[in-house]
Design a protein around this motif. Structure first.
Motif, PDB file in Angstrom:
ATOM      1  N   SER A 240      43.745  41.084  31.990  1.00  0.00           N
ATOM      2  CA  SER A 240      43.199  41.891  33.083  1.00  0.00           C
ATOM      3  C   SER A 240      44.297  42.529  33.924  1.00  0.00           C
ATOM      4  CB  SER A 240      42.260  41.062  33.958  1.00  0.00           C
ATOM      5  OG  SER A 240      42.966  40.023  34.578  1.00  0.00           O
TER       6      SER A 240
ATOM      7  N   GLY B  81      43.880  46.320  34.352  1.00  0.00           N
ATOM      8  CA  GLY B  81      43.642  46.787  35.722  1.00  0.00           C
ATOM      9  C   GLY B  81      44.498  47.991  36.058  1.00  0.00           C
TER      10      GLY B  81
ATOM     11  N   ILE C 241      33.972  50.427  37.908  1.00  0.00           N
ATOM     12  CA  ILE C 241      34.439  49.549  38.987  1.00  0.00           C
ATOM     13  C   ILE C 241      33.267  49.152  39.888  1.00  0.00           C
ATOM     14  CG2 ILE C 241      35.865  49.457  41.079  1.00  0.00           C
ATOM     15  CD1 ILE C 241      37.929  51.175  39.615  1.00  0.00           C
TER      16      ILE C 241
ATOM     17  N   TYR D 192      37.705  41.068  36.383  1.00  0.00           N
ATOM     18  CA  TYR D 192      38.928  40.987  37.190  1.00  0.00           C
ATOM     19  C   TYR D 192      39.756  42.260  37.097  1.00  0.00           C
ATOM     20  CZ  TYR D 192      38.365  36.582  39.394  1.00  0.00           C
ATOM     21  OH  TYR D 192      37.915  35.614  40.235  1.00  0.00           O
ATOM     22  N   ALA D 193      39.707  42.961  35.955  1.00  0.00           N
ATOM     23  CA  ALA D 193      40.445  44.217  35.836  1.00  0.00           C
ATOM     24  C   ALA D 193      39.965  45.202  36.903  1.00  0.00           C
ATOM     25  CB  ALA D 193      40.267  44.806  34.446  1.00  0.00           C
TER      26      ALA D 193
ATOM     27  N   TYR E 208      38.701  44.477  39.894  1.00  0.00           N
ATOM     28  CA  TYR E 208      39.246  44.076  41.206  1.00  0.00           C
ATOM     29  C   TYR E 208      40.738  44.382  41.295  1.00  0.00           C
ATOM     30  CZ  TYR E 208      34.993  41.783  42.715  1.00  0.00           C
ATOM     31  OH  TYR E 208      33.719  41.543  43.123  1.00  0.00           O
ATOM     32  N   PHE E 209      41.473  44.046  40.216  1.00  0.00           N
ATOM     33  CA  PHE E 209      42.909  44.312  40.212  1.00  0.00           C
ATOM     34  C   PHE E 209      43.168  45.809  40.320  1.00  0.00           C
ATOM     35  CE2 PHE E 209      43.690  40.166  37.664  1.00  0.00           C
ATOM     36  CZ  PHE E 209      43.801  39.460  38.848  1.00  0.00           C
ATOM     37  N   ALA E 210      42.332  46.617  39.642  1.00  0.00           N
ATOM     38  CA  ALA E 210      42.523  48.069  39.654  1.00  0.00           C
ATOM     39  C   ALA E 210      42.490  48.603  41.084  1.00  0.00           C
ATOM     40  CB  ALA E 210      41.456  48.755  38.810  1.00  0.00           C
TER      41      ALA E 210
ATOM     42  N   TYR F   4      45.684  47.611  42.777  1.00  0.00           N
ATOM     43  CA  TYR F   4      46.773  48.467  42.307  1.00  0.00           C
ATOM     44  C   TYR F   4      46.685  49.844  42.958  1.00  0.00           C
ATOM     45  CZ  TYR F   4      48.018  45.446  38.272  1.00  0.00           C
ATOM     46  OH  TYR F   4      48.431  44.432  37.466  1.00  0.00           O
TER      47      TYR F   4
END
Lengths: 269, 211, 217
Positions: free
Chosen positions: B26, B30, B52, B93-94, B96-98, B101
């Motif tokens: 992820s 992300g 997203i 999770y990708a 959320y991480f995106a 970022y």
């Protein structure tokens, strides 16, 4: 690190034991008086366990056990409060006094008897294996080397664990949150069989119309009872007295016929 | 007691597997998603934005059930349950991480990119050597929060039958009619998250050399 | 021969016309000072030349290569990527806000581009950077990080960073505007020294007196 872990676990254990010890320190058995003076009898149940207890279209909790409990409490002169609980936490709910009893297709087992004060059995049940209709499984032995599913913390889990021959023959036991998920898993081929209560299996197959069948060979014969705290003998006896009376005057048979089309109760038989 | 701990360590191993595999996939995904979200092409950015919104707008437990069961009803084929857990966690999770970022990338002053451009550094070099190192420092605290949440979210894997730490603890609790295994599980999660926050503290310290 | 040739350059931001047909040419060794109040489009002109901003119409030729030209039908044509980067190497730009890379040491701020563009070895690039820092009077700051430097020191590092690519023209975009008044002198001294070395420069500034007059003097 290891030492710290041990110390921390010991600390937790001590706390748990203290809490447990504290609850046992009661003066005599006042369980019945407490319920009567409160005027409320709290039954704990898993509200997704049809036909014993579940939510209908109006989000009301209904079921065979609910109707029984309603009649018992009416006769005791107290109000019934139906309290949905997480089935995995049922013992904690009972021990901490959040509920007065567990009444929800609650299977009597030797292990549970050690910590729970059961009523006499009121219904005979069995743990059965459900398979997809088009498969060729006929006996439990046919499931050797296959994955089977069941509801975590259910008596099906105990039944499988206690049947060591069967448990060691299967590839793995997949535990999911509820019977519905287990049966969905069966449908998609994630497991080859689901072990669950006979009544639940019948109810589910008839209502969902899914292409399942029940193996003739049962895992374990079982009895349902109402579970109380170990010390609550008076409350247990009072509920038992009402159930006996209901068996004698035919009320139990009447309620059973509504839900199952026949009298499946075993009180006083 | 020893046997219980052994069982719980096994469950912990499963939880850790979910944790590390989720991070492994992820974190880079992300970044790709964040780039897509910031794309100049409206079609790309709106599709990614929709993804997203779905990932952040629906419960992870529902996504788990969907990833595991939906392929059967749609394609007639089903995935292995552990794979389904990893896929669901990674795509959740990708997303959320995106967003983390994206916030980090957008916080880098335009002047940094312009300086890099007039120095003739390539777009790729600018991103990997100028932008990302600064982004990492900026987003570290929010990343720490998210990773701690991930440790606790691994308990949701039991929904589709993967026996991780909490499932094992609940089973033991039901078997022994005692809350002790649950408390021990709590302690295990606490220790795991202790390691996570300590690691993030260390990385933060290492990046403290500039302001 | 002129290094920079700008013909009829136009640029509009939304509805505000900033550059209304600018033309000029700059020969080798010359210093062009563009002085004017803020908002008059000086920085925009510089940003168009250094390709940070797209023009609306007009022609820019740098070192004989055309960066952008406008056809008779009004179509704006930019050079291909290769030509653009070749042109870019001929120009250095010093920003108002320095725009040093905060996560790199002073040394790495200077060596990063030569190593990446010219494939200099670490030793070559370091040697070059140290000689430039010496020239800027910052030989002892090679290992420092930008936040540890004063504004004037940071700006001198950014000049060294631009010089490390051996540009034919060095452009300054209001190089003293972000500095405390007492620090502007050190930057002006550097610019003056570069002028003495026949460095071709374009200096954009809002301050009427200080940089411009001292340069002429």
């Amino acid at each position: 690190m290891k030492k710290l872990l041990t110390v921390a676990i010991l600390a937790f254990l001590t706390v748990t034991l203290l809490v447990a010890g504290g609850t046992k320190e009661s003066k005599g058995d006042q369980s019945l008086e407490k319920v009567v003076s409160k005027g409320v009898f709290v039954m704990g149940l898993d509200d997704s366990f049809p036909p014993m207890g579940y939510r209908d279209e109006n989000n009301e909790i209904v079921g065979f056990d609910i109707d029984l409990a309603k009649e018992v409490t009416r006769r005791m002169g107290v109000t019934l409060k139906v309290q949905p609980i997480d089935w995995n936490a049922k013992e904690q709910e009972l021990n901490t006094g959040n509920i007065d009893c567990i009444w929800n297709g609650f299977t009597i087992t030797a292990e549970r008897r050690k910590v729970i004060n059961f009523s006499d059995p009121y219904v005979d049940n069995a743990q059965v294996a459900v398979v997809r209709n088009k498969t060729s499984y006929k006996t439990l032995a046919d499931l050797a080397g296959k994955s089977i599913g069941l509801q975590a913390g259910s008596s099906a889990a105990d039944a499988v664990a206690n049947n060591t021959a069967f448990a060691s023959s299967v590839k793995e036991v997949i535990e999911v949150k509820d019977n519905l998920t287990a049966l969905m898993d069966l449908e998609i081929g994630g497991v080859e069989a689901v072990v669950l209560d006979l009544f639940v299996a019948i109810d589910n197959i008839t209502r969902s119309g899914k292409d399942f069948r029940i193996l003739d060979e049962h895992l374990a014969p079982e009895e349902y009872g109402v579970g109380f705290r170990k010390g609550d003998q008076a409350l247990r006896d009072e509920v038992q007295k009402q159930l006996n009376a209901m068996a004698q005057d035919g009320t139990l048979a009447k309620i059973s016929t509504i839900w199952f089309g026949e009298d499946i109760t075993v009180v006083g038989k | 007691m020893g046997k219980l701990l052994l069982l719980m360590l096994e469950g912990t191993f499963t939880s850790l597997k979910i944790f590390f595999l989720t991070l492994l996939f992820s974190l880079p995904l992300g970044l790709i998603v964040a780039k897509g979200r910031m794309s100049k092409f409206r079609v790309v950015s709106s599709i990614v934005n929709g993804y997203i919104m779905i990932m952040r707008g629906t419960p992870l437990i529902l996504q788990l059930i969907f990833v595991y069961f939906a392929p059967y009803y749609i394609f007639g084929a089903s995935t292995d349950r552990f794979t389904a857990v990893i896929i669901a966690f990674v795509i959740n999770y990708a997303a959320y991480f995106a967003e983390i970022y994206r916030g980090g990338i957008q916080s880098i002053p335009q002047g940094q990119i312009e300086a890099s451009k007039v120095l003739g550094l390539s777009k790729f070099h600018t991103f990997t050597h100028i932008v990302m190192p600064q982004v990492v420092k900026t987003i570290l605290p929010s990343m720490g929060n998210e990773v701690i949440t991930l440790v606790k979210d691994t308990a949701l894997a039991q929904t589709i039958g993967v026996a991780e730490l909490f499932r094992v603890a609940q089973n033991a609790a039901a078997r022994q009619f005692s809350t002790t295994p649950i408390f021990i599980a709590g302690l295990f999660y606490f220790i795991m998250n202790g390691v996570v926050s300590k690691s993030f503290d260390l990385i933060e310290k290492r990046l403290d050399y500039y302001k | 021969m002129s290094i920079i040739e700008v013909i009829n350059l136009k640029k509009t931001f939304t509805s505000l016309e900033v550059l209304k047909g600018i033309s000029f040419s700059l020969n080798e060794g010359e210093v062009l000072s563009i002085i004017g109040p803020s908002g008059s489009g000086k920085s925009t002109l510089l940003r168009c030349i250094t390709n940070l901003e797209r023009v609306e119409s007009g022609t820019i030729i740098i070192g004989g290569d055309t960066l952008v030209e406008t056809s008779r039908e009004g179509k704006v044509l930019y050079a291909d990527k290769e030509t653009t980067s070749r042109i870019g190497q001929r120009l250095g730009l010093v920003f108002q806000n320095f725009n040093l890379f905060p996560h790199f040491s002073v040394l790495r701020n200077i060596t990063e581009a030569p190593r990446h563009l010219f494939k200099y070895s670490k030793e070559e690039a370091t040697e070059l950077a140290l000689s430039l820092l010496e020239k800027m009077g910052l030989a002892d700051k090679a290992g420092a990080y930008p936040y540890q430097l004063s504004g004037g020191q940071q700006q001198r590092v950014s000049i060294a960073r631009a010089l490390a690519l051996h540009p034919q023209v060095l452009c300054f975009d209001e190089p003293t505007s972000a500095l405390d008044p007492e620090l502007t002198g050190e930057i002006l001294a550097v610019i003056k020294e570069l002028a003495n070395e026949q460095m071709t420069m374009v200096v954009v500034t809002t301050r009427w007196l200080s940089p411009a007059t001292s340069l002429i003097g």
